[in-house]
Scaffold this motif. Structure first.
Motif, short mmCIF file in Angstrom:
data_model
loop_
_atom_site.label_atom_id
_atom_site.label_comp_id
_atom_site.label_asym_id
_atom_site.label_seq_id
_atom_site.Cartn_x
_atom_site.Cartn_y
_atom_site.Cartn_z
N SER A 1 0.83 -1.20 0.00
CA SER A 1 0.00 0.00 0.00
C SER A 1 0.85 1.24 0.00
O SER A 1 2.01 1.25 0.40
CB SER A 1 -0.90 0.00 1.24
N ASP A 2 0.27 2.33 -0.49
CA ASP A 2 0.91 3.63 -0.46
C ASP A 2 0.78 4.16 0.96
O ASP A 2 -0.31 4.42 1.45
CB ASP A 2 0.21 4.55 -1.46
N TRP B 1 5.04 1.48 -4.60
CA TRP B 1 4.32 2.22 -3.57
C TRP B 1 2.87 2.47 -3.95
O TRP B 1 1.99 2.57 -3.09
CB TRP B 1 5.01 3.56 -3.32
N ARG B 2 2.61 2.57 -5.25
CA ARG B 2 1.25 2.85 -5.74
C ARG B 2 0.87 1.78 -6.75
O ARG B 2 0.86 2.02 -7.96
CB ARG B 2 1.20 4.23 -6.38
N PRO C 1 9.03 -4.52 -1.00
CA PRO C 1 8.55 -3.45 -0.09
C PRO C 1 7.65 -3.94 1.01
O PRO C 1 7.67 -3.39 2.12
CB PRO C 1 7.84 -2.47 -1.04
N TRP C 2 6.83 -4.99 0.78
CA TRP C 2 5.91 -5.42 1.84
C TRP C 2 6.62 -6.25 2.90
O TRP C 2 6.06 -6.51 3.95
CB TRP C 2 4.71 -6.18 1.27
N TRP D 1 4.46 -9.30 -10.51
CA TRP D 1 5.55 -9.21 -9.54
C TRP D 1 5.06 -8.63 -8.21
O TRP D 1 5.76 -8.69 -7.21
CB TRP D 1 6.70 -8.35 -10.09
N LEU D 2 3.85 -8.07 -8.19
CA LEU D 2 3.23 -7.61 -6.95
C LEU D 2 2.15 -8.62 -6.55
O LEU D 2 1.48 -9.19 -7.42
CB LEU D 2 2.58 -6.23 -7.14
N PRO D 3 1.99 -8.85 -5.26
CA PRO D 3 1.01 -9.87 -4.83
C PRO D 3 -0.41 -9.44 -5.11
O PRO D 3 -0.77 -8.26 -4.96
CB PRO D 3 1.26 -10.00 -3.31
N ALA D 4 -1.23 -10.39 -5.52
CA ALA D 4 -2.65 -10.14 -5.75
C ALA D 4 -3.35 -9.95 -4.42
O ALA D 4 -2.85 -10.27 -3.36
CB ALA D 4 -3.27 -11.29 -6.53
N ALA D 5 -4.56 -9.41 -4.51
CA ALA D 5 -5.33 -9.13 -3.29
C ALA D 5 -5.58 -10.40 -2.48
O ALA D 5 -5.64 -10.38 -1.26
CB ALA D 5 -6.65 -8.48 -3.65
#
Length: 353
Positions: free
Chosen positions: A5-6, A78-79, A164-165, A342-346
């Motif tokens: 999350s931002d 971040w976004r 980042p997470w 490359w970013l995790p899904a919800a």
């Protein structure tokens, strides 16, 4: 698991690479990219968060382009809802040419646009040796199998990425027979691992096993680390020369993989959402001709199959190896980058395999 999350406009830092030696700092509406203790780029975020003004940039176009790439990676992380960044290049025509000629940006309706699917295909930020290009294509025969000649296997670290997470760096390095044998031996004798690998045994067995993988030109054994802590063993292979090739129409640059998560502390969705897409990212970056990544998990391994489906893999079919009934799964390059996997899904993976 929710996407990263931002966290607002407070001060924060994002190390890129980490092998490009760049760090993106944000404070309020200002971004600063520092490389080797020198500020390479300063940007301002407009009220419309997808628009950026260049306040200061290195006179070296390549340095400035790397800094733009780094800032874009940080902002898209971040976004995660952002699908583009618009860069005001007034007075910066040489930099704009560098960005478009390198494929990092496109011109759209007179605007210089950075897209996440382009940014994440820039090798410099993640590969330890991005200048190691794929070999020109020349087909050869090995054990009756026709395939492209492969480059010599790398050694040492090959990939690193800031997650980042987790606020941690994940990296992959080529397994070393002397330094990593004890890890492989312990992990292969783990009951949970042996249930699917069937490779439990003494140290000599695992020495011969790893030596064989290291000597095989179509396979690359990797050790995954979070920070300095090893957590897993991965075998990458070229599908054309692998046992999987007879079971589907393998392309010349299809690649596949096997995994052992050996440390219990690194099981679970938070870590799968870091190592799985990072491993896929490495394989797609290593050779831009790789359009598909395949896997052949045991058809009975339902949790791993669910994790793979959540991570973008399609189930193609079940088939029979001599030693197991397997499911052929496949991830397309276009889907990985187009859907920003490359970013995790919800609703990401929940249990480690």
């Amino acid at each position: 698991m929710n996407k990263a999350s931002d966290s607002g406009t407070g001060p924060r830092a994002f190390p890129v690479g980490p092998y490009s030696a760049q760090t993106v700092f944000q404070e309020g509406d200002r971004l600063r990219v520092v490389a080797a203790d020198v500020t390479a780029l300063e940007l301002r975020l407009r009220e419309r968060v997808d628009h950026l003004d260049i306040l200061n940039a290195s006179d070296d176009r390549e340095v400035a382009a790397r800094a733009v790439s780094a800032s874009a990676e940080a902002l898209f992380a971040w976004r995660p809802g952002a699908d583009r960044l618009v860069l005001d290049f007034a007075g910066r025509a040489p930099l704009a040419r560098e960005l478009t000629e390198s494929g990092l940006a496109i011109m759209s309706e007179g605007q210089l646009v950075l897209l996440p699917e382009l940014v994440m295909q820039r090798r410099d930020n993640w590969l330890v040796n991005p200048g190691r290009p794929p070999l020109p294509q020349l087909h050869v025969m090995t054990d009756g199998k026709r395939h492209p000649r492969r480059a010599a296997k790398p050694a040492g670290k090959v990939y690193g990425r800031f997650i980042p997470w987790l606020s941690e760096v994940i990296s992959f390095r080529v397994a070393d027979l002397e330094n990593d044998l004890h890890l492989l031996h312990r992990w292969m004798n783990d009951l949970r691992v042996d249930a699917f690998w069937n490779e439990a045994g003494d140290l000599d067995k695992h020495r011969q096993y790893l030596a064989g993988i290291l000597a095989d030109p179509h396979m690359l054994p990797l050790i995954g680390c979070f920070g300095e802590q090893p957590f897993g063993y991965f075998e990458l292979y070229w599908a054309k020369e692998n046992r999987i090739a007879p079971f589907y129409d393998a392309d010349d640059y299809d690649r596949g993989w096997h995994v052992v998560v050996g440390e219990d502390a690194f099981r679970g969705g938070r870590y799968i959402s870091a190592w799985l897409p990072s491993l896929m990212h490495y394989m797609f970056l290593d050779d831009c001709r790789t359009q598909r990544i395949v896997g052949e998990p045991a058809a009975a391994h339902s949790q791993q199959l669910r994790n793979l489906e959540r991570s973008g893999f399609a189930k193609i079919k079940n088939f029979d190896f001599p030693h197991k009934r397997a499911t052929l799964v496949m991830l397309l390059r276009e889907r990985f980058f187009g859907d920003r996997l490359w970013l995790p899904a919800a609703a990401g993976p929940t249990v480690s395999s």
